[in-house]
Design an enzyme around this catalytic site. Structure first.
Site, PDB file in Angstrom:
ATOM      1  N   CYS A 280       0.811  -1.221   0.000  1.00 16.07           N
ATOM      2  CA  CYS A 280       0.000   0.000   0.000  1.00 16.07           C
ATOM      3  C   CYS A 280       0.840   1.265   0.000  1.00 16.07           C
ATOM      4  O   CYS A 280       0.292   2.374  -0.089  1.00 16.07           O
ATOM      5  CB  CYS A 280      -0.956  -0.013   1.185  1.00 16.07           C
ATOM      6  SG  CYS A 280      -1.999  -1.487   1.229  1.00 16.07           S
ATOM      7  N   HIS A 433      -2.363   7.352   6.921  1.00 14.79           N
ATOM      8  CA  HIS A 433      -2.723   6.138   6.198  1.00 14.79           C
ATOM      9  C   HIS A 433      -4.195   5.829   6.465  1.00 14.79           C
ATOM     10  O   HIS A 433      -4.944   5.535   5.537  1.00 14.79           O
ATOM     11  CB  HIS A 433      -1.828   4.979   6.658  1.00 14.79           C
ATOM     12  CG  HIS A 433      -2.096   3.692   5.952  1.00 14.79           C
ATOM     13  ND1 HIS A 433      -1.914   3.541   4.599  1.00 14.79           N
ATOM     14  CD2 HIS A 433      -2.548   2.499   6.422  1.00 14.79           C
ATOM     15  CE1 HIS A 433      -2.232   2.295   4.248  1.00 14.79           C
ATOM     16  NE2 HIS A 433      -2.630   1.652   5.331  1.00 14.79           N
ATOM     17  N   HIS A 471      -9.708   2.664   0.007  1.00 14.73           N
ATOM     18  CA  HIS A 471      -8.292   2.294  -0.030  1.00 14.73           C
ATOM     19  C   HIS A 471      -7.963   1.702  -1.395  1.00 14.73           C
ATOM     20  O   HIS A 471      -8.328   0.569  -1.704  1.00 14.73           O
ATOM     21  CB  HIS A 471      -8.007   1.276   1.074  1.00 14.73           C
ATOM     22  CG  HIS A 471      -6.557   1.022   1.315  1.00 14.73           C
ATOM     23  ND1 HIS A 471      -5.559   1.478   0.478  1.00 14.73           N
ATOM     24  CD2 HIS A 471      -5.914   0.343   2.317  1.00 14.73           C
ATOM     25  CE1 HIS A 471      -4.384   1.091   0.944  1.00 14.73           C
ATOM     26  NE2 HIS A 471      -4.569   0.412   2.045  1.00 14.73           N
TER      27      HIS A 471
END
Length: 635
Positions: A280, A433, A471
């Protein structure tokens, strides 16, 4: 003397819309925008979503009725807001209530013979030894067997995960160019990178002619590769479904294709290329490579980005089985209700139960500061540095670890070295995040709190754009960067609007976690810290400088007179960028896609011991390279 990597173009597409021109950012803070900007944002989305078109100087519906911006908002506003950001997965992907799968079964005759008919073409190869096959005609056979046979039934099941961050409803990325047989992630690559390049307001040829061909670089990748039918998904499924593998599925499935497509079909680069994957944190990994190469002088222009299209049954099944995704039954339990809002599945730093998967593409164009001034490029921000650190020994490959302490602390320390303590304490923010998992909300807030204490920060604003767009895996930190550019320009820090309150286990004593947009117009943000955590211990944090800070630095380096000349050149570039933006708002994206065009005739390449000259390129490639090991080689 280090070169400052400045951001001169940015673009892409996500659940909030088009990134260039700050349109996706404006969708996130739409409640805080002035009337005119809000209506312009809604009109652009209305065109993207096919609700209206722009013809003959006016917005029109399918019956050719003209609409003003006010009428678009009044008639289509609710549908636009509902059809963007995180929402229930569109049936165009698959039916979350009846997802197709195959259920295995064993048929046994209980001692009696089993008999069935089928086409000769459907016989297995080789035919099992206990099957007795009788021809009925030229095409049909009867099979008789005395044992058992394994079969698979077509079945349908309800998925526990029902929401995702999807492109605006009705928007088809493949319709913007000739995208035949392109996996969805590569469609997003083409339209996203084209959007970023055109947002510069500079013709790409002018940029390319200003540098040597090997001074242009592209860094891009994705995490999940291309897993739909036109990529690896189809490659792996075709034979099992009784179909055939195509010639394109294997090569187009590679996770380096988001870089390769930019080189081959958008900018025609022969320069350095890289496809770095760090789960990620992949965007920041690619950004780090670009920053290092610009700083060292190995390249002067870099296109950096990622494109991810993971809304497939298989990928969702994988993450859901891990317990990583926000499942509907868990959300109902948290809410104490029989129902749940699919638009509020991503809840960073609130009571949450998993992340929400999303599709997106994010691309930025970087230049060294000298080239940006020479070309009059508009500077939207600058990248100070990117720090990447692993977690050391791990028990769970998906669990967070200590590496993020290192990256955050170094990023703040690096920015402090440039801006000083006051800017860090009073005019910095965090793009978290913020994955919306219980473990992340605790561990990431602890890191932020400890770093804040060390550097004397008392009220550190924290934003988490995954609350809006979900995400998008490799592209996620790119979305954080572009949202930060919007903060620099407009002064509103997007609030975490999908939560009612911050969870009790979040360590937020020194953090400001706004639930509504936070107004920083009177005290502008100078630096944003982009934080990213990925499976496997892939931690990265970047420090992003505002254009105000970047301009101050460039004034000191080049002097007021040179900077004034740059500002004069910049006006024409801004006008061209605005022309592209207004065209795109009205549906004219003019996507760059050069399939088979401008190919280099290798017979015309001129090569001698000092240079390589390629046809179609203004400058040659220098072969008079220095001896980097002069102290060791004896020459």
């Amino acid at each position: 003397m280090s070169s400052l990597p400045v951001i001169v173009g940015f673009g892409g597409f996500n659940a909030a819309g088009r990134s260039s021109g700050h349109h996706a950012y404006r969708r996130m803070v739409i409640e805080s925008l002035p009337d005119e900007q809000r209506r312009e944002t809604l009109a652009g989305l209305a065109v993207m979503m096919g609700l209206v078109s722009y013809l003959e100087g006016a917005y029109r519906d399918e019956d050719d009725r003209p609409y003003s911006l006010e009428e678009i908002e009044r008639q289509f506003g609710p549908a636009i807001l509902e059809g963007t950001l995180i929402r229930r997965i569109d049936p165009a992907f698959f039916d979350v209530d009846a997802a197709y799968w195959q259920k295995s079964a064993n048929l046994n005759g209980s001692g009696e013979a089993l008999s069935f008919e089928l086409s000769q073409r459907e016989l297995p190869e080789p035919v099992p030894s206990d099957w007795q096959v009788t021809e009925l005609d030229e095409r049909r056979v009867r099979v008789t067997l005395t044992g058992s046979v394994n079969v698979k039934w077509e079945s349908y099941r309800e998925l526990p995960v029902k929401s995702a961050g999807q492109l605006p409803q009705g928007f088809d990325p493949g319709s913007l160019y000739n995208s035949r047989f392109h996996p969805r992630a590569l469609q997003l690559t083409v339209i996203g990178a084209s959007d970023a390049v055109q947002s510069m307001g500079l013709p790409w040829k002018k940029v390319a002619d200003a540098v040597r061909p090997d001074q242009i670089a592209v860094y891009a990748s994705n995490v999940m590769s291309q897993m739909d039918d036109d990529g690896f998904g189809g490659l792996l499924q075709s034979r099992l479904k009784g179909g055939r593998v195509s010639t394109k599925q294997c090569p187009l499935g590679l996770n380096s294709m988001p870089a390769d497509f930019v080189n081959a079909y958008i900018i025609g680069s022969v320069g350095h290329t890289g496809a770095i994957a760090g789960a990620c944190a992949s965007f920041l990994y690619n950004l780090s490579a670009a920053v290092d190469d610009i700083d060292s002088g190995r390249c002067r222009v870099a296109v950096v980005g990622n494109a991810e299209a993971p809304i497939t049954q298989e990928i969702i099944d994988g993450y859901a089985t891990m317990g990583a995704l926000a499942a509907e039954d868990k959300l109902k339990k948290i809410d104490g209700s029989d129902t749940t809002d699919p638009r509020r599945t991503s809840r960073p730093f609130g009571e949450n139960c998993g992340f929400t998967i999303a599709e997106a593409s994010t691309y930025v164009v970087l230049m060294d500061d000298a080239l940006a001034l020479e070309l009059g490029a508009d500077i939207h921000g600058a990248v100070n540095d990117v720090f990447i650190n692993a977690d050391g020994f791990k028990k769970s490959i998906s669990a967070p670890g200590p590496g993020n302490y290192i990256t955050m602390a170094k990023a703040v320390a690096s920015a402090r070295a440039i801006l000083g303590d006051e800017a860090i304490r009073k005019r910095s923010m965090i793009q978290a995040h913020g994955s919306s998992t219980p473990q992340n909300r605790v561990t990431e807030s602890e890191i932020f709190d400890k770093v804040a204490r060390v550097f004397g920060i008392e009220n550190w604003p924290v934003s988490a754009v995954k609350a809006f767009v979900g995400h998008s895996l490799s592209s996620a930190s790119g979305e954080q960067l572009i949202a930060s550019l919007g903060v620099f320009k407009y002064g509103w820090i997007p609030g975490i609007k999908t939560i009612d309150r911050v969870a009790e286990d979040v360590l937020g004593e020194r953090l400001t976690l706004p639930l509504q947009d936070l107004d920083r117009r009177d005290n502008p943000i100078d630096v944003a810290f982009l934080n990213s955590k990925g499976f496997g211990g892939n931690n990265a944090t970047a420090s992003l400088l505002s254009p105000r800070v970047a301009e101050q630095m460039l004034r000191r380096r080049y002097g007021e007179e040179a900077f004034a000349d740059y500002v004069q050149r910049r006006e024409a570039v801004r006008e061209k960028a605005a022309e592209y933006d207004q065209g795109a708002v009205k549906g004219d994206f003019d996507t760059l896609y050069h399939f088979g065009q401008g190919m280099i005739d290798e017979s015309l390449i001129e090569l001698d011991e000092h240079s390589v000259k390629l046809p179609g390129f203004e400058q040659s490639i220098d072969l008079d390279l220095p001896n980097r090991f002069a102290d060791m080689s004896g020459k």
